[in-house]
Design a protein around this motif. Structure first.
Motif, mmCIF file in Angstrom:
data_model
loop_
_atom_site.group_PDB
_atom_site.id
_atom_site.type_symbol
_atom_site.label_atom_id
_atom_site.label_comp_id
_atom_site.label_asym_id
_atom_site.label_seq_id
_atom_site.Cartn_x
_atom_site.Cartn_y
_atom_site.Cartn_z
ATOM 1 N N PHE A 324 10.014 -12.500 -28.796
ATOM 2 C CA PHE A 324 10.599 -11.600 -29.799
ATOM 3 C C PHE A 324 10.819 -12.391 -31.094
ATOM 4 C CE2 PHE A 324 12.599 -9.769 -25.782
ATOM 5 C CZ PHE A 324 11.690 -8.718 -25.681
ATOM 6 N N PRO A 325 9.802 -12.475 -31.956
ATOM 7 C CA PRO A 325 9.911 -13.303 -33.163
ATOM 8 C C PRO A 325 11.084 -12.935 -34.064
ATOM 9 C CG PRO A 325 7.622 -12.726 -32.751
ATOM 10 C CD PRO A 325 8.442 -11.934 -31.787
ATOM 11 N N LYS A 326 11.536 -11.697 -34.037
ATOM 12 C CA LYS A 326 12.670 -11.269 -34.860
ATOM 13 C C LYS A 326 13.888 -10.948 -33.990
ATOM 14 C CE LYS A 326 9.721 -9.289 -38.482
ATOM 15 N NZ LYS A 326 9.389 -8.057 -39.263
ATOM 16 N N GLY A 327 13.916 -11.508 -32.795
ATOM 17 C CA GLY A 327 14.944 -11.136 -31.841
ATOM 18 C C GLY A 327 16.269 -11.854 -32.028
ATOM 19 N N ARG A 328 17.214 -11.444 -31.215
ATOM 20 C CA ARG A 328 18.517 -12.097 -31.099
ATOM 21 C C ARG A 328 18.971 -11.961 -29.650
ATOM 22 N NH1 ARG A 328 20.226 -9.479 -36.309
ATOM 23 N NH2 ARG A 328 21.277 -7.921 -35.045
ATOM 24 N N TYR A 329 19.979 -12.744 -29.297
ATOM 25 C CA TYR A 329 20.529 -12.701 -27.945
ATOM 26 C C TYR A 329 22.039 -12.591 -28.054
ATOM 27 C CZ TYR A 329 21.018 -14.051 -22.985
ATOM 28 O OH TYR A 329 21.279 -14.084 -21.630
ATOM 29 N N ARG A 330 22.583 -11.566 -27.392
ATOM 30 C CA ARG A 330 24.022 -11.342 -27.481
ATOM 31 C C ARG A 330 24.541 -10.838 -26.144
ATOM 32 N NH1 ARG A 330 28.021 -13.106 -30.900
ATOM 33 N NH2 ARG A 330 29.476 -11.458 -31.530
ATOM 34 N N ASN A 331 25.583 -11.476 -25.632
ATOM 35 C CA ASN A 331 26.225 -11.020 -24.397
ATOM 36 C C ASN A 331 25.223 -10.818 -23.263
ATOM 37 O OD1 ASN A 331 28.815 -10.970 -25.566
ATOM 38 N ND2 ASN A 331 28.486 -8.915 -26.374
ATOM 39 N N LYS A 332 24.267 -11.752 -23.143
ATOM 40 C CA LYS A 332 23.279 -11.759 -22.053
ATOM 41 C C LYS A 332 22.246 -10.632 -22.150
ATOM 42 C CE LYS A 332 25.787 -15.054 -20.189
ATOM 43 N NZ LYS A 332 25.385 -16.459 -20.309
ATOM 44 N N TRP A 333 22.130 -9.991 -23.313
ATOM 45 C CA TRP A 333 21.113 -8.978 -23.559
ATOM 46 C C TRP A 333 20.215 -9.439 -24.698
ATOM 47 C CZ3 TRP A 333 20.541 -4.038 -21.207
ATOM 48 C CH2 TRP A 333 21.511 -3.733 -20.243
ATOM 49 N N TYR A 334 18.942 -9.056 -24.615
ATOM 50 C CA TYR A 334 17.972 -9.388 -25.652
ATOM 51 C C TYR A 334 17.827 -8.227 -26.628
ATOM 52 C CZ TYR A 334 16.341 -12.987 -22.359
ATOM 53 O OH TYR A 334 16.261 -14.050 -21.492
ATOM 54 N N GLN A 335 17.979 -8.500 -27.901
ATOM 55 C CA GLN A 335 17.589 -7.553 -28.938
ATOM 56 C C GLN A 335 16.164 -7.911 -29.358
ATOM 57 O OE1 GLN A 335 20.412 -7.584 -32.199
ATOM 58 N NE2 GLN A 335 22.129 -7.880 -30.795
ATOM 59 N N THR A 336 15.244 -6.955 -29.262
ATOM 60 C CA THR A 336 13.843 -7.266 -29.532
ATOM 61 C C THR A 336 13.576 -7.536 -31.008
ATOM 62 O OG1 THR A 336 13.214 -4.947 -29.868
ATOM 63 C CG2 THR A 336 13.125 -5.802 -27.605
ATOM 64 N N GLY A 337 14.362 -6.942 -31.903
ATOM 65 C CA GLY A 337 14.073 -7.043 -33.321
ATOM 66 C C GLY A 337 12.974 -6.106 -33.772
ATOM 67 N N HIS A 338 12.483 -5.243 -32.864
ATOM 68 C CA HIS A 338 11.427 -4.297 -33.202
ATOM 69 C C HIS A 338 12.009 -3.098 -33.953
ATOM 70 C CE1 HIS A 338 8.833 -5.920 -29.625
ATOM 71 N NE2 HIS A 338 9.041 -6.813 -30.558
ATOM 72 N N GLU A 339 11.133 -2.368 -34.623
ATOM 73 C CA GLU A 339 11.587 -1.251 -35.458
ATOM 74 C C GLU A 339 12.301 -0.170 -34.656
ATOM 75 O OE1 GLU A 339 8.466 0.348 -37.802
ATOM 76 O OE2 GLU A 339 8.197 -1.465 -39.018
ATOM 77 N N ASN A 340 11.941 -0.031 -33.379
ATOM 78 C CA ASN A 340 12.571 1.012 -32.565
ATOM 79 C C ASN A 340 13.973 0.625 -32.095
ATOM 80 O OD1 ASN A 340 11.933 -0.914 -30.665
ATOM 81 N ND2 ASN A 340 10.627 0.407 -29.410
ATOM 82 N N GLY A 341 14.397 -0.605 -32.393
ATOM 83 C CA GLY A 341 15.736 -1.038 -32.005
ATOM 84 C C GLY A 341 15.896 -1.284 -30.518
ATOM 85 N N ALA A 342 14.786 -1.484 -29.808
ATOM 86 C CA ALA A 342 14.844 -1.661 -28.350
ATOM 87 C C ALA A 342 15.591 -2.937 -27.974
ATOM 88 C CB ALA A 342 13.436 -1.679 -27.773
ATOM 89 N N TYR A 343 16.224 -2.897 -26.818
ATOM 90 C CA TYR A 343 16.887 -4.060 -26.250
ATOM 91 C C TYR A 343 16.648 -4.064 -24.753
ATOM 92 C CZ TYR A 343 20.485 -0.417 -25.735
ATOM 93 O OH TYR A 343 21.152 0.754 -25.463
#
Length: 392
Positions: A324-343
């Motif tokens: 996930f080149p634009k991702g983040r990690y918070r509280n053991k969940w992955y934010q993909t950083g994709h336009e759809n806001g998927a996690y």
């Protein structure tokens, strides 16, 4: 001449061939991932029994072509190629369909490996909302004996976000590594029973780099989180999960969590649930922390976890950037950083819980991939989820 047993016909091997030494290896993992409690001590997480039937009809979706690799293939073909054991898809809170490999039945539990981290973190959010757990507190506020370990100067936030400067490597396949010692301490490998998980965690030491600077995926952090939650709540993890999450969620199937010689829960990777109930966890997150008209976890915590929280800078310094080149990690969940806001939550050997808030789709995928980590396949799986979310 004796013929094959029903077990051998279904799985392709005999039950007595599945051992503690090989249970995560192909082909034995096709059975063991559904029956971890026969190999590793496990605690029950009871549910209120609910009679359910599979929703097998995907409306012809399984025969649709999907392009996630160089050659388009059907959805069914991709599921087979990616060693999928079960797939449950929800849209707008409704079950769209369930798919099962021939070796898995509807209603069976399956280990979710590191999605256990994501589930465990939900308990942290619940206790934070109740005012009994402080993510900004030092680890030693809850576990004083951690003062001489890597966690002596770390905060709970560092643990939650995998930014502890921990001198440890996730060497899944090295039998001589510290990771192998870790698995013996969890009773996941032969030779365990002389060192508990808690004892092991307190021997870990830190790197020279400050905490909070780099995303480092280190599973011991998430087992430590389980200990933190037990200290904060005064409850065993299995009881905490049942009371705070499983019953309010309306889970239809009993869950379980692997435990060590002291009964300490393997919250980093030892939880087993049904595909339907895993999807319900994702739907609860999509609904902002509610299920069945009842608030389970604070909405602010869900938003922080899935949208606003996490350090882009720490993620950019980490080793999972290609996923996930634009991702983040918070509280053991992955934010993909994709336009759809998927996690999502992700576990080794192909476990996924994917939430697409734009299409209101939740996908639970359980698998028995031969390798713990398959980076090229992971990229295809993410593309598969994105395409499937649009198709359903």
């Amino acid at each position: 001449m004796t013929g094959k047993t029903a077990f051998e016909t279904r799985y392709g091997f005999r039950r007595n061939q599945v051992l503690l030494a090989n249970w995560r290896e192909n082909p034995f993992n096709r059975w063991s991932f559904q029956n971890v409690g026969e190999l590793v001590p496990s605690a029950r997480v009871a549910a209120l029994p609910v009679n359910e039937a599979p929703a097998e009809d995907f409306g012809g979706l399984l025969d649709e072509k999907i392009a996630v690799a160089s050659t388009p293939e059907t959805v069914a073909a991709f599921l087979s190629r990616s060693h999928t054991d079960a797939l449950t898809v929800m849209r707008g809170g409704r079950i769209v369909g369930d798919w099962f490999a021939p070796h898995m039945d509807f209603g069976a539990r399956h280990i979710i490996f590191s999605i256990s981290k994501s589930v465990t973190a939900i308990m942290a959010g619940i206790l934070e909302g109740e005012g009994v757990f402080d993510p900004e507190a030092p680890v030693t506020a809850y576990i004083p004996e951690a003062r001489d370990s890597a966690y002596g100067e770390a905060t709970v936030r560092h643990v939650l976000d995998m930014s502890v400067s921990l001198d440890f490597e996730e060497a899944y396949l090295d039998p001589e590594s510290a990771f192998a010692r870790y698995r013996r301490a969890t009773l996941w490998n032969p030779g365990g029973g002389t060192e508990s998980l808690r004892e092991f965690l307190l021997t870990l030491q830190r790197l020279a780099e400050p905490h909070g600077q780099t995303f480092r995926y280190r599973s011991p952090n998430s087992d430590l989180l389980g200990l933190l939650l037990e200290r904060a709540s005064g409850q065993r993890f299995a009881d905490l999960m049942r009371e705070k999450l499983w019953l309010p969620l309306g889970a239809a199937g009993e869950a379980s969590v692997a435990v060590d010689m002291e009964g300490t829960a393997r919250t980093a990777g030892g939880i087993s649930v049904t595909p339907r109930d895993l999807a319900r966890v994702g739907e609860m997150m999509r609904q902002g922390g509610t299920a069945n008209g009842r608030r389970i976890v604070p909405e602010a915590w869900v938003r922080d976890t899935t949208v606003t929280g996490g350090s882009s800078e720490a993620w950019q310094r980490g080793a999972m950037l290609p996923l996930f080149p634009k991702g983040r990690y918070r509280n053991k969940w992955y934010q993909t950083g994709h336009e759809n806001g998927a996690y999502c939550g992700i576990g080794i050997h192909g476990q996924w819980l994917y939430v697409d808030p734009r299409t209101e789709v939740v996908i639970a995928k359980m698998s028995s991939q031969p390798e713990p980590v398959d980076d090229p396949l992971d990229l295809e799986i993410v593309a598969f989820f994105e395409a499937l979310s649009r198709m359903v």
